[in-house]
Design an enzyme around this catalytic site. Structure first.
Site, PDB file in Angstrom:
ATOM      1  N   GLY A 235       4.501 -30.393  78.131  1.00  0.00           N
ATOM      2  CA  GLY A 235       4.221 -31.630  77.394  1.00  0.00           C
ATOM      3  C   GLY A 235       5.493 -32.383  77.088  1.00  0.00           C
ATOM      4  O   GLY A 235       6.599 -31.947  77.417  1.00  0.00           O
TER       5      GLY A 235
ATOM      6  N   LYS B  50       6.369 -27.886  71.624  1.00  0.00           N
ATOM      7  CA  LYS B  50       6.485 -26.773  72.577  1.00  0.00           C
ATOM      8  C   LYS B  50       7.308 -25.633  71.996  1.00  0.00           C
ATOM      9  O   LYS B  50       6.918 -24.471  72.081  1.00  0.00           O
ATOM     10  CB  LYS B  50       7.109 -27.249  73.893  1.00  0.00           C
ATOM     11  CG  LYS B  50       6.307 -28.320  74.615  1.00  0.00           C
ATOM     12  CD  LYS B  50       6.959 -28.727  75.912  1.00  0.00           C
ATOM     13  CE  LYS B  50       8.333 -29.330  75.736  1.00  0.00           C
ATOM     14  NZ  LYS B  50       8.335 -30.592  74.950  1.00  0.00           N
TER      15      LYS B  50
ATOM     16  N   GLU C 104      12.951 -24.594  77.369  1.00  0.00           N
ATOM     17  CA  GLU C 104      13.666 -25.670  78.106  1.00  0.00           C
ATOM     18  C   GLU C 104      13.772 -25.336  79.594  1.00  0.00           C
ATOM     19  O   GLU C 104      14.807 -25.563  80.233  1.00  0.00           O
ATOM     20  CB  GLU C 104      15.059 -25.907  77.499  1.00  0.00           C
ATOM     21  CG  GLU C 104      15.050 -26.274  76.023  1.00  0.00           C
ATOM     22  CD  GLU C 104      14.501 -27.673  75.732  1.00  0.00           C
ATOM     23  OE1 GLU C 104      14.251 -28.440  76.690  1.00  0.00           O
ATOM     24  OE2 GLU C 104      14.303 -27.986  74.556  1.00  0.00           O
TER      25      GLU C 104
ATOM     26  N   GLN D 274      12.645 -26.727  82.153  1.00  0.00           N
ATOM     27  CA  GLN D 274      12.812 -27.846  83.100  1.00  0.00           C
ATOM     28  C   GLN D 274      14.254 -27.979  83.579  1.00  0.00           C
ATOM     29  O   GLN D 274      14.516 -28.556  84.626  1.00  0.00           O
ATOM     30  CB  GLN D 274      12.328 -29.169  82.481  1.00  0.00           C
ATOM     31  CG  GLN D 274      13.234 -29.791  81.426  1.00  0.00           C
ATOM     32  CD  GLN D 274      13.063 -29.180  80.048  1.00  0.00           C
ATOM     33  OE1 GLN D 274      12.256 -28.293  79.865  1.00  0.00           O
ATOM     34  NE2 GLN D 274      13.819 -29.656  79.073  1.00  0.00           N
TER      35      GLN D 274
ATOM     36  N   CYS E  96       3.168 -43.100  74.574  1.00  0.00           N
ATOM     37  CA  CYS E  96       1.979 -42.993  75.428  1.00  0.00           C
ATOM     38  C   CYS E  96       2.260 -43.720  76.747  1.00  0.00           C
ATOM     39  O   CYS E  96       3.284 -44.392  76.900  1.00  0.00           O
ATOM     40  CB  CYS E  96       0.766 -43.584  74.736  1.00  0.00           C
ATOM     41  SG  CYS E  96       0.843 -45.374  74.603  1.00  0.00           S
TER      42      CYS E  96
ATOM     43  N   CYS F 132       2.876 -47.545  76.324  1.00  0.00           N
ATOM     44  CA  CYS F 132       4.098 -47.985  75.641  1.00  0.00           C
ATOM     45  C   CYS F 132       5.373 -47.508  76.342  1.00  0.00           C
ATOM     46  O   CYS F 132       6.465 -47.918  75.971  1.00  0.00           O
ATOM     47  CB  CYS F 132       4.092 -47.499  74.195  1.00  0.00           C
ATOM     48  SG  CYS F 132       2.711 -48.146  73.227  1.00  0.00           S
TER      49      CYS F 132
END
Ligand code: ADP
Ligand code: ZN
Length: 207
Positions: free
Chosen positions: A15, A21, A90, A92, A184, A187
């Site tokens: 997410g 998270k 982390e 990613q 979102c 935006c």
């Protein structure tokens, strides 16, 4: 957990930034410790925003000790034979080899909990997270709150001096609330110098 207690598996918490998270990873680690499981926690060395590289902190300030790693190999090398639960935050920022490492651990009977943001600041899949989501037994995609409109946020908005950062910037640029916001889809803004030039060219030729 709904899965058997003897077998290993992979669970991914993904997410947007600020979606909780780290909070969720810490909650799962804390409960594993209550269950007297042998737990090892790792995190990418890149994220040292809060309190040095030795702890995982959620944005609400809770923390737990974690071993900082540069590569997935360093995780493979440091997991002890008796370890029952491995948590990685982390993810990613880690190399794609993490998919193999995580899979091998799960096949050996380890419960692996991986947390990482699933999209980069452009809204594109980030590092090995998409593959980890594919091989996981269980996935959760958490939402934050869009700071502009209050809807559920799914995107990482990168900011430079308060303005949306251009798409041409580097994918990895560690930062906290001074340089990122949760937003979102509507935006989320990724201006592109190159794309604007192309669009102008197309518009001109269409006229
Ligand atoms: P992540 O690991 O996904 O970046 P954290 O677990 O570190 O998230 O932090 C989650 C906490 O961040 C929330 O419980 C809340 O207190 C705080 N927070 C700050 N900004 C937001 C936001 N825009 N939406 C939701 N929570 C936010
Ligand atoms: Zn919004």
């Amino acid at each position: 957990m709904y899965l058997g207690t003897q077998d290993g598996w992979v669970e991914v918490v993904s997410g947007v930034m600020f979606s909780g998270k780290s909070e969720e990873l810490l909650r799962r680690v804390r409960r594993a410790l209550i269950a007297r499981k042998r737990v090892q926690v790792f995190k990418s060395h890149l994220d040292d925003r809060y309190g040095g590289v030795q702890t995982i902190s959620s944005h609400d300030g809770t923390r737990i000790e974690a071993v900082p790693v540069n590569t997935s190999l360093q995780i493979a090398e440091q997991v002890l034979a008796e370890t029952e639960v491995v948590a990685i935050d982390e993810a990613q920022f880690l190399d794609r080899g993490v998919v193999r490492v995580v899979n091998d651990l799960a096949s050996r009977g380890v419960r692996v909990i991986v947390a990482g943001t699933d999209m980069d600041f452009r809204g594109e899949p980030f590092g090995a997270i998409p593959e980890l989501l594919a091989i996981a037994e269980k996935i959760d995609k958490l939402h934050a709150i869009c700071v502009i409109c209050g809807d559920p946020a799914t995107r990482n908005q990168r900011l430079i001096d308060g303005a949306p950062a251009p798409a041409e910037g580097p994918t990895i640029q560690v930062g906290g609330s001074e340089s990122y916001e949760a937003r979102c889809r509507r935006c989320h803004q990724v201006p592109s110098v190159l794309r604007e030039q192309t669009t102008l060219g197309i518009d001109a030729s269409a006229r």
